[in-house]
Design a protein around this motif. Structure first.
Motif, PDB file in Angstrom:
ATOM      1  N   SER A  36      -7.096   7.368   5.242  1.00  0.00           N
ATOM      2  CA  SER A  36      -7.508   8.544   4.478  1.00  0.00           C
ATOM      3  C   SER A  36      -6.542   8.860   3.357  1.00  0.00           C
ATOM      4  CB  SER A  36      -7.635   9.756   5.415  1.00  0.00           C
ATOM      5  OG  SER A  36      -8.612   9.528   6.406  1.00  0.00           O
ATOM      6  N   LEU A  37      -5.248   8.736   3.635  1.00  0.00           N
ATOM      7  CA  LEU A  37      -4.242   9.006   2.608  1.00  0.00           C
ATOM      8  C   LEU A  37      -4.326   7.978   1.489  1.00  0.00           C
ATOM      9  CD1 LEU A  37      -1.865  10.642   1.591  1.00  0.00           C
ATOM     10  CD2 LEU A  37      -0.347   9.258   3.038  1.00  0.00           C
ATOM     11  N   ALA A  38      -4.516   6.704   1.846  1.00  0.00           N
ATOM     12  CA  ALA A  38      -4.641   5.665   0.823  1.00  0.00           C
ATOM     13  C   ALA A  38      -5.872   5.911  -0.047  1.00  0.00           C
ATOM     14  CB  ALA A  38      -4.723   4.286   1.482  1.00  0.00           C
ATOM     15  N   ALA A  39      -6.988   6.282   0.582  1.00  0.00           N
ATOM     16  CA  ALA A  39      -8.211   6.536  -0.172  1.00  0.00           C
ATOM     17  C   ALA A  39      -8.040   7.721  -1.113  1.00  0.00           C
ATOM     18  CB  ALA A  39      -9.377   6.793   0.791  1.00  0.00           C
ATOM     19  N   ALA A  40      -7.345   8.758  -0.648  1.00  0.00           N
ATOM     20  CA  ALA A  40      -7.144   9.934  -1.492  1.00  0.00           C
ATOM     21  C   ALA A  40      -6.281   9.613  -2.705  1.00  0.00           C
ATOM     22  CB  ALA A  40      -6.506  11.051  -0.664  1.00  0.00           C
ATOM     23  N   LEU A  41      -5.243   8.819  -2.501  1.00  0.00           N
ATOM     24  CA  LEU A  41      -4.380   8.446  -3.624  1.00  0.00           C
ATOM     25  C   LEU A  41      -5.117   7.526  -4.603  1.00  0.00           C
ATOM     26  CD1 LEU A  41      -0.901   7.931  -1.934  1.00  0.00           C
ATOM     27  CD2 LEU A  41      -1.462   9.552  -3.757  1.00  0.00           C
ATOM     28  N   ARG A  42      -5.920   6.598  -4.069  1.00  0.00           N
ATOM     29  CA  ARG A  42      -6.716   5.740  -4.965  1.00  0.00           C
ATOM     30  C   ARG A  42      -7.613   6.591  -5.852  1.00  0.00           C
ATOM     31  NH1 ARG A  42      -7.992   2.848  -0.289  1.00  0.00           N
ATOM     32  NH2 ARG A  42      -6.782   0.923  -0.023  1.00  0.00           N
ATOM     33  N   GLU A  43      -8.305   7.553  -5.240  1.00  0.00           N
ATOM     34  CA  GLU A  43      -9.219   8.393  -5.999  1.00  0.00           C
ATOM     35  C   GLU A  43      -8.479   9.216  -7.045  1.00  0.00           C
ATOM     36  OE1 GLU A  43     -12.432  10.152  -7.589  1.00  0.00           O
ATOM     37  OE2 GLU A  43     -12.348   8.403  -6.259  1.00  0.00           O
ATOM     38  N   ALA A  44      -7.275   9.685  -6.705  1.00  0.00           N
ATOM     39  CA  ALA A  44      -6.493  10.461  -7.672  1.00  0.00           C
ATOM     40  C   ALA A  44      -6.133   9.617  -8.881  1.00  0.00           C
ATOM     41  CB  ALA A  44      -5.232  11.010  -6.996  1.00  0.00           C
ATOM     42  N   VAL A  45      -5.843   8.325  -8.648  1.00  0.00           N
ATOM     43  CA  VAL A  45      -5.508   7.433  -9.769  1.00  0.00           C
ATOM     44  C   VAL A  45      -6.760   7.091 -10.569  1.00  0.00           C
ATOM     45  CG1 VAL A  45      -4.592   5.162 -10.386  1.00  0.00           C
ATOM     46  CG2 VAL A  45      -3.500   6.498  -8.569  1.00  0.00           C
ATOM     47  N   ARG A  46      -7.842   6.738  -9.870  1.00  0.00           N
ATOM     48  CA  ARG A  46      -9.077   6.360 -10.563  1.00  0.00           C
ATOM     49  C   ARG A  46      -9.623   7.491 -11.426  1.00  0.00           C
ATOM     50  NH1 ARG A  46     -11.851   4.099  -5.165  1.00  0.00           N
ATOM     51  NH2 ARG A  46     -11.068   1.945  -5.144  1.00  0.00           N
ATOM     52  N   THR A  74       5.177   5.079   3.727  1.00  0.00           N
ATOM     53  CA  THR A  74       5.701   3.815   3.207  1.00  0.00           C
ATOM     54  C   THR A  74       4.623   2.736   3.218  1.00  0.00           C
ATOM     55  OG1 THR A  74       7.939   4.346   3.956  1.00  0.00           O
ATOM     56  CG2 THR A  74       7.435   2.024   3.544  1.00  0.00           C
ATOM     57  N   GLU A  75       3.851   2.659   4.314  1.00  0.00           N
ATOM     58  CA  GLU A  75       2.782   1.661   4.393  1.00  0.00           C
ATOM     59  C   GLU A  75       1.717   1.904   3.324  1.00  0.00           C
ATOM     60  OE1 GLU A  75       1.126   1.616   8.266  1.00  0.00           O
ATOM     61  OE2 GLU A  75       2.954   0.877   9.244  1.00  0.00           O
ATOM     62  N   VAL A  76       1.385   3.174   3.085  1.00  0.00           N
ATOM     63  CA  VAL A  76       0.388   3.493   2.064  1.00  0.00           C
ATOM     64  C   VAL A  76       0.899   3.100   0.683  1.00  0.00           C
ATOM     65  CG1 VAL A  76      -0.792   5.392   0.882  1.00  0.00           C
ATOM     66  CG2 VAL A  76      -0.739   5.314   3.390  1.00  0.00           C
ATOM     67  N   TYR A  77       2.125   3.434   0.379  1.00  0.00           N
ATOM     68  CA  TYR A  77       2.707   3.057  -0.910  1.00  0.00           C
ATOM     69  C   TYR A  77       2.686   1.543  -1.091  1.00  0.00           C
ATOM     70  CZ  TYR A  77       4.551   7.665  -2.355  1.00  0.00           C
ATOM     71  OH  TYR A  77       4.696   8.958  -2.789  1.00  0.00           O
ATOM     72  N   GLU A  78       3.069   0.811  -0.045  1.00  0.00           N
ATOM     73  CA  GLU A  78       3.100  -0.646  -0.143  1.00  0.00           C
ATOM     74  C   GLU A  78       1.700  -1.213  -0.344  1.00  0.00           C
ATOM     75  OE1 GLU A  78       5.011  -1.843   3.428  1.00  0.00           O
ATOM     76  OE2 GLU A  78       7.056  -1.489   2.677  1.00  0.00           O
ATOM     77  N   GLN A  79       0.721  -0.643   0.368  1.00  0.00           N
ATOM     78  CA  GLN A  79      -0.655  -1.116   0.229  1.00  0.00           C
ATOM     79  C   GLN A  79      -1.181  -0.906  -1.185  1.00  0.00           C
ATOM     80  OE1 GLN A  79      -2.622  -2.703   2.400  1.00  0.00           O
ATOM     81  NE2 GLN A  79      -4.356  -2.753   0.964  1.00  0.00           N
ATOM     82  N   LEU A  80      -0.978   0.284  -1.749  1.00  0.00           N
ATOM     83  CA  LEU A  80      -1.495   0.577  -3.076  1.00  0.00           C
ATOM     84  C   LEU A  80      -0.712  -0.142  -4.162  1.00  0.00           C
ATOM     85  CD1 LEU A  80      -2.449   4.357  -2.839  1.00  0.00           C
ATOM     86  CD2 LEU A  80      -3.812   2.333  -2.359  1.00  0.00           C
ATOM     87  N   ALA A  82       0.405  -3.223  -3.687  1.00  0.00           N
ATOM     88  CA  ALA A  82      -0.177  -4.562  -3.631  1.00  0.00           C
ATOM     89  C   ALA A  82      -1.533  -4.610  -4.342  1.00  0.00           C
ATOM     90  CB  ALA A  82      -0.338  -4.998  -2.172  1.00  0.00           C
ATOM     91  N   GLU A  83      -2.277  -3.517  -4.282  1.00  0.00           N
ATOM     92  CA  GLU A  83      -3.589  -3.472  -4.927  1.00  0.00           C
ATOM     93  C   GLU A  83      -3.510  -3.212  -6.418  1.00  0.00           C
ATOM     94  OE1 GLU A  83      -5.910  -0.584  -2.861  1.00  0.00           O
ATOM     95  OE2 GLU A  83      -5.842  -1.665  -0.945  1.00  0.00           O
ATOM     96  N   GLY A  84      -2.359  -2.781  -6.919  1.00  0.00           N
ATOM     97  CA  GLY A  84      -2.202  -2.549  -8.342  1.00  0.00           C
ATOM     98  C   GLY A  84      -2.304  -1.102  -8.770  1.00  0.00           C
ATOM     99  N   TYR A  85      -2.553  -0.203  -7.827  1.00  0.00           N
ATOM    100  CA  TYR A  85      -2.651   1.211  -8.188  1.00  0.00           C
ATOM    101  C   TYR A  85      -1.273   1.806  -8.469  1.00  0.00           C
ATOM    102  CZ  TYR A  85      -7.524   1.136  -6.730  1.00  0.00           C
ATOM    103  OH  TYR A  85      -8.858   0.863  -6.636  1.00  0.00           O
ATOM    104  N   LEU A  86      -0.241   1.352  -7.750  1.00  0.00           N
ATOM    105  CA  LEU A  86       1.120   1.851  -7.912  1.00  0.00           C
ATOM    106  C   LEU A  86       2.032   0.693  -8.277  1.00  0.00           C
ATOM    107  CD1 LEU A  86       1.363   4.132  -4.721  1.00  0.00           C
ATOM    108  CD2 LEU A  86       0.522   4.750  -7.004  1.00  0.00           C
ATOM    109  N   ARG A  87       3.219   1.023  -8.763  1.00  0.00           N
ATOM    110  CA  ARG A  87       4.261   0.027  -9.024  1.00  0.00           C
ATOM    111  C   ARG A  87       5.588   0.618  -8.581  1.00  0.00           C
ATOM    112  NH1 ARG A  87       6.894   1.504 -13.798  1.00  0.00           N
ATOM    113  NH2 ARG A  87       5.735   2.946 -15.141  1.00  0.00           N
ATOM    114  N   GLY A  97       0.593   2.907 -11.537  1.00  0.00           N
ATOM    115  CA  GLY A  97       0.431   1.763 -12.431  1.00  0.00           C
ATOM    116  C   GLY A  97      -0.611   2.030 -13.504  1.00  0.00           C
ATOM    117  N   ASP A  98      -0.741   1.072 -14.403  1.00  0.00           N
ATOM    118  CA  ASP A  98      -1.690   1.238 -15.511  1.00  0.00           C
ATOM    119  C   ASP A  98      -2.877   0.285 -15.406  1.00  0.00           C
ATOM    120  OD1 ASP A  98      -0.463  -1.148 -16.028  1.00  0.00           O
ATOM    121  OD2 ASP A  98       0.353  -0.569 -17.980  1.00  0.00           O
ATOM    122  N   ALA A  99      -3.087  -0.317 -14.231  1.00  0.00           N
ATOM    123  CA  ALA A  99      -4.200  -1.256 -14.086  1.00  0.00           C
ATOM    124  C   ALA A  99      -5.530  -0.537 -13.878  1.00  0.00           C
ATOM    125  CB  ALA A  99      -3.949  -2.212 -12.915  1.00  0.00           C
ATOM    126  N   ALA A 100      -5.503   0.602 -13.189  1.00  0.00           N
ATOM    127  CA  ALA A 100      -6.751   1.300 -12.857  1.00  0.00           C
ATOM    128  C   ALA A 100      -7.258   2.101 -14.042  1.00  0.00           C
ATOM    129  CB  ALA A 100      -6.538   2.217 -11.662  1.00  0.00           C
TER     130      ALA A 100
END
Length: 505
Positions: A36-46, A74-80, A82-87, A97-100
């Motif tokens: 849920s936390l990963a999904a929320a952060l992804r949506e905030a970036v998108r 830490t796991e959420v940060y590492e996951q995002l 790896a996906e390119g949302y964070l650096r 990050g600037d990929a999204a």
């Protein structure tokens, strides 16, 4: 640093706007909290609420704020990351990050819709309110209850054997087609059938294919999309001009012999024979689009051309006019020599039509519901045709109406006094009545004269002054048809008066 805190200069941290997105995630059940936390952060970036370059709080700070473990953050940060949302960089923190990129703000509907006309005489459109919802729903329930589990797997790309058998019987009985089940390929309407044939012809070296002129613009568009040049072949009051086919040196042609679109003629017996002789002589192919062959009002429908030579004619049709175009169900019957290539193209294109829909149509036809639907539509459309013809004769004296024996549209040829056509169309549009001129269906043919008299509606004046309209009526109630013709006549009567005044001076 807390998410609700302000920066050293009193300003809110740049990520604080996304705070409310993270709160529900933090209170999610323990087993799904990380997702849920990963999904929320992804949506905030998108969505752009966390913009590229924004520095996020450390894992320790964010965990303390949300009341979750640091390891989860830490796991959420590492996951995002790896996906390119964070650096992140050693010792430099975590950044957006600037990929999204933000997604489009809304889902666009590209389905063809009518305009805002008060009355739209769009040709080729059935009355969708006649769709047999109750019978279709009952058939759906029964098929879904009885369908074996294995039938929900990938189907035969040709179509389910049950449906191909049913269609072969139906087409043989109603359209005089040579239709063994092995010749039938279930497809997503005439559009896919035409595309499949075009791809096979292109692979065999065809670079140009004939299309009727005037004819359906869709035929040319589908051929062009497959890499084939559509070549206009003139149509006269007997059918497509076979002499022009020879002159153009094509070896395939797309036709509508039972009810030519848009002129409304049925190919004469002589022209049918000449067309098949041409196909045999050049080792060619005639594609027969039987788009509304079931709707004949003066006598039994004219049989399909394919029945005369199934090895030189590929036959296609669909339920788009009889049931609804949104079902995307049709059929293609091909000569034996093309079957394997067409089936392979179909397999690669979509792995076959939905099995449940195929079983449903087979059941619907077997029970006699399809024949009942055709009779219901024929009664309704005959009444609407009669209403349109009567209204045209009443409101436009001297009108010539053709193509009325079958189908879902007529051709109305108005005397020159109602022209010029450009002014007529402008007046109609201003009054809120949408009509299409016959010229919209012309196909430029290299070296062919542009004479409007060749299309089954003889000219009585100059091409500039005449008005030839393609008027669809199936989707309009009789009252709307009468109203539309009245509005149209009122809008253009000034043209007639102005012409009379100018000639009397």
């Amino acid at each position: 640093m807390a998410l609700t805190a302000h920066g050293p200069d009193g300003a809110r941290p740049p990520w604080s706007a996304a705070w409310e997105l993270l709160l529900p995630a933090a209170s999610a059940p323990a087993r799904s909290r990380g997702r849920s936390l990963a999904a929320a952060l992804r949506e905030a970036v998108r969505s752009g609420r966390l913009t590229a370059g924004t520095r996020l709080p450390s894992s320790r700070e964010l965990a303390a704020d949300l009341g979750v473990s640091r390891g989860l953050v830490t796991e959420v940060y590492e996951q995002l990351t790896a996906e390119g949302y964070l650096r992140s960089g050693r010792g430099s923190g975590t950044w957006v990050g600037d990929a999204a990129r933000a997604a489009a703000p809304a889902v666009r509907d590209r389905a063809p819709r009518g305009g805002h006309a008060r009355v739209d005489f769009l040709p080729g459109v059935p009355d969708l309110s006649l769709f047999p919802r109750s019978a279709w729903a009952a058939a759906h329930r029964q098929v879904l209850a009885e369908l074996p589990h294995p039938m929900l797997g990938y189907p035969d790309p040709r179509g389910l054997p049950r449906l191909r058998t049913v269609l072969a019987e139906l087409l043989s009985r109603r359209r005089g087609v040579v239709a063994e089940p092995e010749r039938v390929i279930v497809c997503s309407g005439v559009a896919q059938a035409t595309t499949l044939l075009a791809l096979v012809l292109r692979a065999r070296g065809h670079t140009a294919v004939g299309v009727e002129d005037p004819g359906s613009p869709e035929h040319g568009a589908l051929l062009a999309a497959a890499g084939i040049t559509p070549t206009g072949i003139p149509v006269d009051d007997q059918g497509v001009d076979v002499g022009a086919l020879r002159e153009r040196r094509v070896r395939a042609v797309v036709t509508t012999p039972a009810h030519q679109f848009p002129t409304g003629i049925a190919y004469s017996a002589r022209r049918r024979a000449e067309l098949l002789d041409w196909a045999r002589a050049v080792d060619g192919l005639v594609v027969e689009d039987d788009y509304d062959g079931d709707f004949r009002y003066d006598r039994a429908p004219v049989g399909a051309l394919q029945g005369l030579d199934p090895e030189r004619v590929a036959y296609t049709g669909s339920v788009s006019k009889s049931l609804a175009p949104g079902l995307r169900l049709g059929w293609l019957l091909v000569p034996d020599g093309l079957t394997e290539e067409v089936v392979e193209r179909k397999r690669v294109m979509d792995l076959g039509n939905p099995a449940l829909d195929q079983e449903l149509l087979a059941h619907f036809v077997e029970r006699g519901d399809y024949d009942r639907q055709l009779r219901r539509c024929q009664r309704a459309y005959r009444e609407r045709r009669d209403t349109l013809v009567a209204a045209l004769h009443e409101r436009f004296p001297g009108v010539r109406v053709s193509g009325i024996a079958a189908g879902l549209h007529v051709i109305a040829g108005l005397p020159a006094r109602w022209g010029p056509q450009a002014t007529f169309l402008a007046r109609a549009a201003a009054a809120g009545v949408a009509v299409r001129p016959l010229t919209d269906h012309r196909v430029p043919a290299p070296g062919a004269p542009d004479d409007t008299g060749r299309c089954g509606a003889p000219a009585t004046g100059s091409a500039e002054d005449e008005v030839h309209l393609v008027l669809g009526y199936a989707h309009l109630s009789p009252a709307r048809i009468a109203e539309g013709v009245r509005i149209l006549a009122d809008a253009v009567q000034e043209l007639d008066h102005a012409r009379v005044d100018s000639t009397s001076r």
